[in-house]
Design a protein around this motif. Structure first.
Motif, PDB file in Angstrom:
ATOM      1  N   VAL A   1      43.017  47.976  45.872  1.00  0.00           N
ATOM      2  CA  VAL A   1      41.617  48.106  46.315  1.00  0.00           C
ATOM      3  C   VAL A   1      41.507  47.538  47.722  1.00  0.00           C
ATOM      4  CG1 VAL A   1      39.229  47.472  45.794  1.00  0.00           C
ATOM      5  CG2 VAL A   1      40.814  47.922  43.937  1.00  0.00           C
ATOM      6  N   SER A   2      40.679  48.181  48.551  1.00  0.00           N
ATOM      7  CA  SER A   2      40.499  47.747  49.941  1.00  0.00           C
ATOM      8  C   SER A   2      39.823  46.374  50.008  1.00  0.00           C
ATOM      9  CB  SER A   2      39.605  48.749  50.667  1.00  0.00           C
ATOM     10  OG  SER A   2      38.259  48.608  50.208  1.00  0.00           O
ATOM     11  N   ASN A   3      39.705  45.910  51.228  1.00  0.00           N
ATOM     12  CA  ASN A   3      38.808  44.794  51.530  1.00  0.00           C
ATOM     13  C   ASN A   3      37.391  45.145  51.050  1.00  0.00           C
ATOM     14  OD1 ASN A   3      39.100  46.904  53.657  1.00  0.00           O
ATOM     15  ND2 ASN A   3      37.340  45.873  54.568  1.00  0.00           N
ATOM     16  N   THR A   4      36.559  44.139  50.826  1.00  0.00           N
ATOM     17  CA  THR A   4      35.171  44.420  50.466  1.00  0.00           C
ATOM     18  C   THR A   4      34.287  44.311  51.708  1.00  0.00           C
ATOM     19  OG1 THR A   4      34.737  42.096  49.955  1.00  0.00           O
ATOM     20  CG2 THR A   4      35.421  43.514  48.117  1.00  0.00           C
ATOM     21  N   LEU A   5      33.190  45.069  51.696  1.00  0.00           N
ATOM     22  CA  LEU A   5      32.209  45.029  52.779  1.00  0.00           C
ATOM     23  C   LEU A   5      30.842  44.823  52.164  1.00  0.00           C
ATOM     24  CD1 LEU A   5      32.819  47.991  55.222  1.00  0.00           C
ATOM     25  CD2 LEU A   5      33.055  45.557  55.681  1.00  0.00           C
ATOM     26  N   ASP A   6      30.083  43.890  52.679  1.00  0.00           N
ATOM     27  CA  ASP A   6      28.717  43.686  52.199  1.00  0.00           C
ATOM     28  C   ASP A   6      27.759  44.445  53.109  1.00  0.00           C
ATOM     29  OD1 ASP A   6      29.361  42.036  50.052  1.00  0.00           O
ATOM     30  OD2 ASP A   6      29.535  40.297  51.364  1.00  0.00           O
ATOM     31  N   LEU A   7      27.019  45.410  52.523  1.00  0.00           N
ATOM     32  CA  LEU A   7      25.993  46.131  53.277  1.00  0.00           C
ATOM     33  C   LEU A   7      24.646  45.462  53.002  1.00  0.00           C
ATOM     34  CD1 LEU A   7      25.292  48.659  55.029  1.00  0.00           C
ATOM     35  CD2 LEU A   7      24.753  49.814  52.894  1.00  0.00           C
TER      36      LEU A   7
ATOM     37  N   TYR B   1      33.446  52.264  45.779  1.00  0.00           N
ATOM     38  CA  TYR B   1      32.831  51.473  44.719  1.00  0.00           C
ATOM     39  C   TYR B   1      31.698  50.634  45.283  1.00  0.00           C
ATOM     40  CZ  TYR B   1      37.440  52.214  42.495  1.00  0.00           C
ATOM     41  OH  TYR B   1      38.596  52.753  41.978  1.00  0.00           O
ATOM     42  N   LEU B   2      30.625  50.512  44.505  1.00  0.00           N
ATOM     43  CA  LEU B   2      29.575  49.535  44.789  1.00  0.00           C
ATOM     44  C   LEU B   2      29.538  48.615  43.580  1.00  0.00           C
ATOM     45  CD1 LEU B   2      27.142  48.214  46.114  1.00  0.00           C
ATOM     46  CD2 LEU B   2      25.721  50.106  45.291  1.00  0.00           C
ATOM     47  N   GLU B   3      29.791  47.333  43.809  1.00  0.00           N
ATOM     48  CA  GLU B   3      29.842  46.399  42.687  1.00  0.00           C
ATOM     49  C   GLU B   3      28.504  46.426  41.945  1.00  0.00           C
ATOM     50  OE1 GLU B   3      30.166  41.737  42.739  1.00  0.00           O
ATOM     51  OE2 GLU B   3      32.110  42.649  43.165  1.00  0.00           O
ATOM     52  N   GLY B   4      28.585  46.531  40.621  1.00  0.00           N
ATOM     53  CA  GLY B   4      27.364  46.614  39.814  1.00  0.00           C
ATOM     54  C   GLY B   4      27.061  48.016  39.325  1.00  0.00           C
ATOM     55  N   GLN B   5      27.766  49.027  39.887  1.00  0.00           N
ATOM     56  CA  GLN B   5      27.573  50.407  39.443  1.00  0.00           C
ATOM     57  C   GLN B   5      28.670  50.801  38.458  1.00  0.00           C
ATOM     58  OE1 GLN B   5      25.065  52.461  40.354  1.00  0.00           O
ATOM     59  NE2 GLN B   5      24.183  50.938  41.719  1.00  0.00           N
TER      60      GLN B   5
ATOM     61  N   GLN C   1      18.181  52.541  51.368  1.00  0.00           N
ATOM     62  CA  GLN C   1      17.096  51.666  50.930  1.00  0.00           C
ATOM     63  C   GLN C   1      17.696  50.320  50.528  1.00  0.00           C
ATOM     64  OE1 GLN C   1      14.067  52.719  51.472  1.00  0.00           O
ATOM     65  NE2 GLN C   1      14.931  54.700  52.092  1.00  0.00           N
ATOM     66  N   GLU C   2      16.818  49.363  50.226  1.00  0.00           N
ATOM     67  CA  GLU C   2      17.323  48.036  49.857  1.00  0.00           C
ATOM     68  C   GLU C   2      18.244  48.091  48.648  1.00  0.00           C
ATOM     69  OE1 GLU C   2      14.327  44.968  49.703  1.00  0.00           O
ATOM     70  OE2 GLU C   2      13.582  45.505  51.699  1.00  0.00           O
ATOM     71  N   GLY C   3      18.011  49.070  47.742  1.00  0.00           N
ATOM     72  CA  GLY C   3      18.858  49.215  46.567  1.00  0.00           C
ATOM     73  C   GLY C   3      20.295  49.612  46.884  1.00  0.00           C
ATOM     74  N   ASP C   4      20.540  50.077  48.126  1.00  0.00           N
ATOM     75  CA  ASP C   4      21.907  50.425  48.531  1.00  0.00           C
ATOM     76  C   ASP C   4      22.671  49.206  49.041  1.00  0.00           C
ATOM     77  OD1 ASP C   4      21.726  53.261  48.074  1.00  0.00           O
ATOM     78  OD2 ASP C   4      20.406  53.350  49.819  1.00  0.00           O
ATOM     79  N   SER C   5      21.980  48.076  49.186  1.00  0.00           N
ATOM     80  CA  SER C   5      22.657  46.842  49.597  1.00  0.00           C
ATOM     81  C   SER C   5      23.669  46.461  48.547  1.00  0.00           C
ATOM     82  CB  SER C   5      21.643  45.697  49.730  1.00  0.00           C
ATOM     83  OG  SER C   5      20.725  45.945  50.757  1.00  0.00           O
ATOM     84  N   GLY C   6      24.709  45.751  48.960  1.00  0.00           N
ATOM     85  CA  GLY C   6      25.669  45.254  47.984  1.00  0.00           C
ATOM     86  C   GLY C   6      27.068  45.252  48.536  1.00  0.00           C
ATOM     87  N   ARG C   7      28.009  45.022  47.622  1.00  0.00           N
ATOM     88  CA  ARG C   7      29.410  44.843  47.991  1.00  0.00           C
ATOM     89  C   ARG C   7      30.190  46.123  47.711  1.00  0.00           C
ATOM     90  NH1 ARG C   7      31.699  39.189  46.850  1.00  0.00           N
ATOM     91  NH2 ARG C   7      30.589  39.025  48.819  1.00  0.00           N
ATOM     92  N   TYR C   8      30.714  46.733  48.761  1.00  0.00           N
ATOM     93  CA  TYR C   8      31.442  48.002  48.662  1.00  0.00           C
ATOM     94  C   TYR C   8      32.941  47.779  48.838  1.00  0.00           C
ATOM     95  CZ  TYR C   8      27.023  50.561  49.091  1.00  0.00           C
ATOM     96  OH  TYR C   8      25.772  51.063  48.865  1.00  0.00           O
ATOM     97  N   SER C   9      33.721  48.656  48.203  1.00  0.00           N
ATOM     98  CA  SER C   9      35.168  48.674  48.414  1.00  0.00           C
ATOM     99  C   SER C   9      35.640  50.098  48.141  1.00  0.00           C
ATOM    100  CB  SER C   9      35.879  47.679  47.491  1.00  0.00           C
ATOM    101  OG  SER C   9      35.562  47.930  46.141  1.00  0.00           O
ATOM    102  N   CYS C  10      36.882  50.406  48.476  1.00  0.00           N
ATOM    103  CA  CYS C  10      37.393  51.748  48.181  1.00  0.00           C
ATOM    104  C   CYS C  10      38.817  51.644  47.664  1.00  0.00           C
ATOM    105  CB  CYS C  10      37.304  52.677  49.394  1.00  0.00           C
ATOM    106  SG  CYS C  10      38.380  52.247  50.785  1.00  0.00           S
TER     107      CYS C  10
END
Length: 184
Positions: free
Chosen positions: A175-181, A129-133, A152-161
């Motif tokens: 849901v997993s921990n979140t990771l900020d890319l 998951y990417l928050e906002g999608q 790209q910069e648009g791939d930045s954000g908060r991911y989880s799985c």
């Protein structure tokens, strides 16, 4: 041109009974109102600030599962409709997977990154998951890795799985921990 609306769940993922999430609707116009529908049923007119409206689901039950859509109105006229957002409420029986990212969580534009979602039961499928999608990415289940090339910069954000068993009675993990890319 006509405005567009994005709709997404924050945080994303399958919600357990009793859990909570927020449905967010965002429009680049900021002076109208949002109406949230579940299927064809009008639920709420959402007061919005700065082109954004949020609707909270707390203490979720199976009645909250279903398809949600946001409409954006100005002067009573619907100017835009969002995509459909599918909200799932299920018991979360599997252990929480761990999400990691290589080479690291700060990368320059054009880099290749790999997300790894590590789950305890081996024969699981996982979503990234990417928050906002609205849509999640299905990770190839053999290895639980997801490669993102030329970020790209648009791939930045908060991911989880989040993972699920592949057998007939689909069981879900938390849901997993979140990771900020950060891409810059």
């Amino acid at each position: 041109g006509a405005p567009t609306i994005s709709i997404f769940q924050k945080p994303p993922g399958v919600i357990p009974p009793g859990g909570s999430t927020t449905i967010c609707c965002i429009c680049q116009r900021s002076y109208g109102s949002f109406v949230l529908y579940k299927g064809s049923r009008r639920l709420h007119t959402l007061e919005q600030s700065g082109g954004r409206a949020e609707f909270s689901i707390s203490n979720a039950t199976y009645k909250d599962r279903g398809t949600y859509i946001c409409h954006y109105l100005e002067g009573g006229t619907v100017l835009a409709r969002s995509d459909e957002l599918e909200v799932s409420v299920e018991e979360l029986r599997l252990p929480r997977p761990a999400l990691s990212v290589l080479p690291g969580h700060k990368v320059p534009p054009g880099a290749d990154v790999m997300f790894r979602c590590t789950s305890a039961p081996p024969s699981t499928g996982c979503f990234l998951y990417l928050e906002g999608q609205t849509r999640a990415q299905l990770l190839p289940w053999e290895q639980g890795d997801y490669n993102l090339s030329h970020v790209q910069e648009g791939d930045s954000g908060r991911y989880s799985c989040q993972c699920y068993t592949m057998n007939a009675s689909r069981e879900w993990s938390a849901v997993s921990n979140t990771l900020d890319l950060v891409v810059r």
